[in-house]
Design an enzyme around this catalytic site. Structure first.
Site, short mmCIF file in Angstrom:
data_model
loop_
_atom_site.label_atom_id
_atom_site.label_comp_id
_atom_site.label_asym_id
_atom_site.label_seq_id
_atom_site.Cartn_x
_atom_site.Cartn_y
_atom_site.Cartn_z
N SER A 270 7.22 89.40 37.38
CA SER A 270 7.95 89.87 36.45
C SER A 270 7.40 90.50 35.31
O SER A 270 8.44 90.65 34.31
CB SER A 270 8.83 88.65 36.15
OG SER A 270 7.95 87.76 35.50
N CYS A 271 6.25 91.15 35.43
CA CYS A 271 5.76 91.41 34.19
C CYS A 271 6.33 92.94 33.90
O CYS A 271 6.33 93.57 32.73
CB CYS A 271 4.23 91.72 34.29
SG CYS A 271 3.80 92.93 35.46
#
Length: 270
Positions: free
Chosen positions: A110-111
């Site tokens: 999810s970066c």
């Protein structure tokens, strides 16, 4: 397996009827990693080999270069309802302190990093370029690695719910095997072990994983200098791009005598 497995009630339904019985499950608990008393990150993991896990994680993220960069690691605060230490908070003293702030760790899906940005980020962190063409492994030896890995997954035998990762020689000999509920944690535990044993860069070893080959697993292999990654399931497109860019041999759908070689086929002797 005291904290690795837990028993829970379950209703078993089968063509022969129903039965209520306890089932053995893999334990999943949070591990908070602190540096100098301040929280760095939290990961969900199966307890065990936590020291190896934090070494591997911080190495893959470029925070440490050697095992000696972690001066000390101690379990601290964190108790259950009975007042017993949960061993879920690990505080590290680093030789060179790092500023603690929200970090876009590459191991997080999810970066928000796009493909090119992620590839560029890994390039800047690579310490040990993977040498071309070595080691070579016989295709029949490679085909046996999933079975060799599976035979050493003791907790999976009890729960059916853990990922496995193993380091092997080109002759198929198991060097180290780790299990965890998170595939990336299993690899971090292996890399951390290798770092503490002065086995990095692992340019003579092969990494075998029980699940799919995601970008984060290829990243960890590249950071550790591992030249070949085998997986029993599929890779992602970005994983293949990174493997090609770094010169890593990536093998997916490794099941019996069939497999897909996505990059670096020169390391496989047919």
């Amino acid at each position: 397996m005291s904290r690795v497995t837990a028993r829970r009630r379950t209703l078993r339904i089968s063509p022969n009827g129903t039965i209520t019985r306890p089932d053995t499950l893999a334990v999943e608990e949070p591990l908070e990693i602190r540096t100098g008393g301040q929280s760095l990150t939290v990961t969900m993991r199966t307890p065990g080999a936590d020291i190896d896990l934090v070494h591997g994680f911080l190495y893959a993220e470029g925070i440490i270069d050697t095992a000696e960069d972690i001066v000390s690691a101690r379990y601290c605060a964190g108790t259950d309802e009975n007042g017993q230490n949960t061993y879920n908070v690990l505080d590290l003293q680093l030789r060179t302190p790092v500023p603690v702030r929200p970090r876009p760790f590459l191991t997080s899906s999810s970066c928000g990093l796009c493909g090119k940005t992620a590839l560029d980020e890994v390039r800047t962190r690579i310490r040990h370029p993977i040498p071309a063409g070595s080691p070579r492994i016989d295709v029949h030896t490679l085909a046996k690695l999933p079975t060799e890995l599976r035979s050493r997954q003791q907790v999976f035998d009890a729960t059916g719910g853990l990922h496995g990762a193993g380091l092997f020689t080109a002759d198929g000999e198991a060097v180290a095997v780790r299990e965890d509920i998170g595939r990336h944690n299993a690899v971090d535990k292996l890399v951390g072990w290798a770092l503490r044993e002065n086995r990095l860069p692992a340019q003579d070893l092969i990494l075998m994983v029980s699940g799919r080959a995601s970008f984060e697993l290829v990243q960890k292999a590249v950071m550790a200098g591992i030249p070949l990654l085998g997986a029993v399931s599929a890779p992602s497109s970005l994983a293949v791009d990174l493997a090609a860019d770094a010169g890593l041999t990536l093998v997916g759908f490794l099941r019996g005598e069939t497999m897909n070689v996505y990059t670096g086929e020169d390391r496989i002797a047919l």
